[in-house]
Design a protein around this motif. Structure first.
Motif, short mmCIF file in Angstrom:
data_model
loop_
_atom_site.label_atom_id
_atom_site.label_comp_id
_atom_site.label_asym_id
_atom_site.label_seq_id
_atom_site.Cartn_x
_atom_site.Cartn_y
_atom_site.Cartn_z
N HIS A 242 39.60 49.87 39.74
CA HIS A 242 40.32 49.41 40.93
C HIS A 242 39.63 48.17 41.52
O HIS A 242 40.31 47.19 41.90
CB HIS A 242 40.39 50.52 41.97
CG HIS A 242 41.39 50.26 43.08
ND1 HIS A 242 41.21 49.26 44.01
CD2 HIS A 242 42.57 50.86 43.38
CE1 HIS A 242 42.24 49.27 44.85
NE2 HIS A 242 43.07 50.22 44.49
N SER B 288 43.21 47.58 50.41
CA SER B 288 43.38 48.41 49.22
C SER B 288 42.14 49.24 48.91
O SER B 288 42.19 50.15 48.07
CB SER B 288 43.75 47.55 48.01
OG SER B 288 42.63 46.85 47.51
N ASN B 289 41.03 48.95 49.58
CA ASN B 289 39.81 49.71 49.33
C ASN B 289 39.88 51.14 49.85
O ASN B 289 39.06 51.97 49.48
CB ASN B 289 38.60 48.97 49.90
CG ASN B 289 38.14 47.87 48.97
OD1 ASN B 289 37.44 48.11 48.00
ND2 ASN B 289 38.59 46.65 49.26
N LEU C 217 43.89 42.89 49.84
CA LEU C 217 42.91 43.47 48.92
C LEU C 217 41.86 44.27 49.69
O LEU C 217 41.42 45.33 49.23
CB LEU C 217 42.25 42.37 48.09
CG LEU C 217 43.18 41.66 47.11
CD1 LEU C 217 42.44 40.52 46.42
CD2 LEU C 217 43.74 42.64 46.08
N GLN D 255 42.85 39.80 41.26
CA GLN D 255 43.89 39.36 42.19
C GLN D 255 43.39 38.39 43.26
O GLN D 255 44.17 37.66 43.86
CB GLN D 255 44.48 40.58 42.92
CG GLN D 255 45.18 41.59 42.03
CD GLN D 255 46.49 41.06 41.51
OE1 GLN D 255 47.27 40.48 42.26
NE2 GLN D 255 46.73 41.23 40.22
N LEU D 256 42.09 38.34 43.47
CA LEU D 256 41.53 37.64 44.62
C LEU D 256 41.74 36.12 44.58
O LEU D 256 41.48 35.47 43.57
CB LEU D 256 40.02 37.93 44.72
CG LEU D 256 39.27 37.25 45.87
CD1 LEU D 256 39.81 37.69 47.23
CD2 LEU D 256 37.77 37.52 45.76
N GLN E 262 41.05 44.26 41.98
CA GLN E 262 40.95 43.44 43.18
C GLN E 262 40.37 42.07 42.86
O GLN E 262 40.84 41.03 43.36
CB GLN E 262 40.07 44.13 44.23
CG GLN E 262 40.65 45.39 44.83
CD GLN E 262 39.72 45.97 45.88
OE1 GLN E 262 39.22 45.27 46.75
NE2 GLN E 262 39.46 47.27 45.80
N TYR F 118 33.82 44.62 49.53
CA TYR F 118 35.08 44.52 50.28
C TYR F 118 34.96 43.68 51.54
O TYR F 118 35.90 43.00 51.94
CB TYR F 118 35.68 45.89 50.57
CG TYR F 118 34.94 46.81 51.52
CD1 TYR F 118 34.78 46.52 52.86
CD2 TYR F 118 34.45 48.04 51.06
CE1 TYR F 118 34.13 47.39 53.72
CE2 TYR F 118 33.81 48.92 51.91
CZ TYR F 118 33.65 48.59 53.25
OH TYR F 118 33.02 49.46 54.10
#
Length: 327
Positions: free
Chosen positions: A287, A309-310, A306, A294-295, A291, A214
């Motif tokens: 999950h 979202s972690n 993102l 989507q990155l 991410q 992340y």
């Protein structure tokens, strides 16, 4: 108000708001004006960091309970809540220390130039006093735990102190962040059990890998500014190969946390609890995969979304471990 950046004035918000704070956060809305610079210094207007420090604590506690449900006591409720308060305070103290040591660097980066010290809202002396106050209150909470947990809590201060300097001498400062931010997995396990074992160590290592995942995403927001002022990060190191590295960290995270679950729960001979806990690990993995799909490392807004979202990714194991303990 303005700060100097690359020889030019960079304007900051007249109300002192920080550039990457959550829109409409409680500090900007309802905190007394005199307290806002100090709360911003502690990142109270950006709660994701507190969550990322807290969640490994809750992993450690819930996995310890899942491994031996009969050992649960009412004191575990205090461990759960005490970790939350302590995470808020120690994250605040750590961020204050980080901003003290980085005050000159922060003024040269667009996203951080509006922080309280480089923007002139808080003096270095005031920041030092605020850091000590937060650390002392956190210490009072730590002293309610057993001696093993207390020793671990005191030892973590060395990691907190070193982290801000890591980006000056290594391309892997995210490892140092992971070492500090996931220490709670060891501490909370020890607060419940009074000792350490292989399971919390594996959980800790899995958390470090998760941090590499992340925080590399997060660091891509500053990649260009960091290059200009010579700050190192895994985002700069990986560059266009970032997704390949993140896939590696994803797999490593899930394998290590999964191994921690197996080592912790198998001795209890509770198959249902094991399946539920492992399901939580796999759900977290999905999950993280979402991410990754989507990155876009060239879109700072996507990277920030993102990264935030972690919180949800880390809450998934907490929920499943808690259900496994109840079962």
């Amino acid at each position: 108000m303005s700060v100097q950046r690359d020889g030019q004035d960079t304007p900051t918000d007249p109300d002192g708001k920080v550039a990457d704070a959550v829109s409409g956060n409680w500090v900007d809305r309802i905190a007394p004006p005199a307290t806002r610079p100090y709360l911003r210094l502690s990142r109270a207007d950006r709660p994701i960091g507190t969550w990322l420090l807290l969640l490994p604590c809750w992993w450690g506690l819930m996995l310890a309970l899942a491994s031996a449900p009969s050992t649960a006591t009412w004191f575990d409720v205090w461990i759960f809540g005490g970790c939350a308060i302590g995470a808020f305070l120690m994250r605040g103290a750590g961020c204050t220390w980080n901003d003290i040591t980085d005050r000159d660097l922060d003024g040269a980066v667009s996203r951080t130039a509006s922080r309280p010290i480089p923007s002139g809202q808080v003096s270095v002396r005031g920041a030092l006093i605020w850091m000590v106050v937060q650390a002392l209150v956190s210490l009072l909470i730590l002293l309610t735990f057993n001696w093993t947990a207390i020793a671990l809590g005191v030892a973590s201060c060395a990691l907190v102190a070193i982290y801000p300097f890591a980006k000056r001498f290594t391309w892997w400062p995210q490892i140092f962040l992971g070492l500090a931010f996931n220490w709670g997995a060891l501490l909370a396990w020890a607060a419940h059990t009074g000792s350490l074992s292989l399971a919390p160590v594996l959980l800790y290592l899995g958390g470090i890998s998760w941090t590499l995942f992340y925080d590399t995403i997060y660091a891509h927001q500053d990649r260009e500014d960091d290059a200009l002022i010579g700050i190192k990060s895994t985002a700069r190191l990986f560059g266009e190969n970032t997704k390949a590295w993140l896939r590696l960290f994803l797999v490593l995270t899930i394998c290590l946390i999964g191994m921690a679950v197996i080592v912790a729960v198998i001795p209890s001979d509770d198959t249902l609890a094991l399946v539920i806990a492992l399901a939580g690990v796999w759900a977290m993995g999905w999950h993280l995969w979402w991410q990754l799909v989507q990155l876009d490392i060239h879109d700072g807004a996507t990277c920030l979304r993102l990264f935030r979202s972690n919180r949800n990714a880390g809450l998934i194991p907490v929920l499943f471990f808690a259900v496994a303990a109840l079962v």
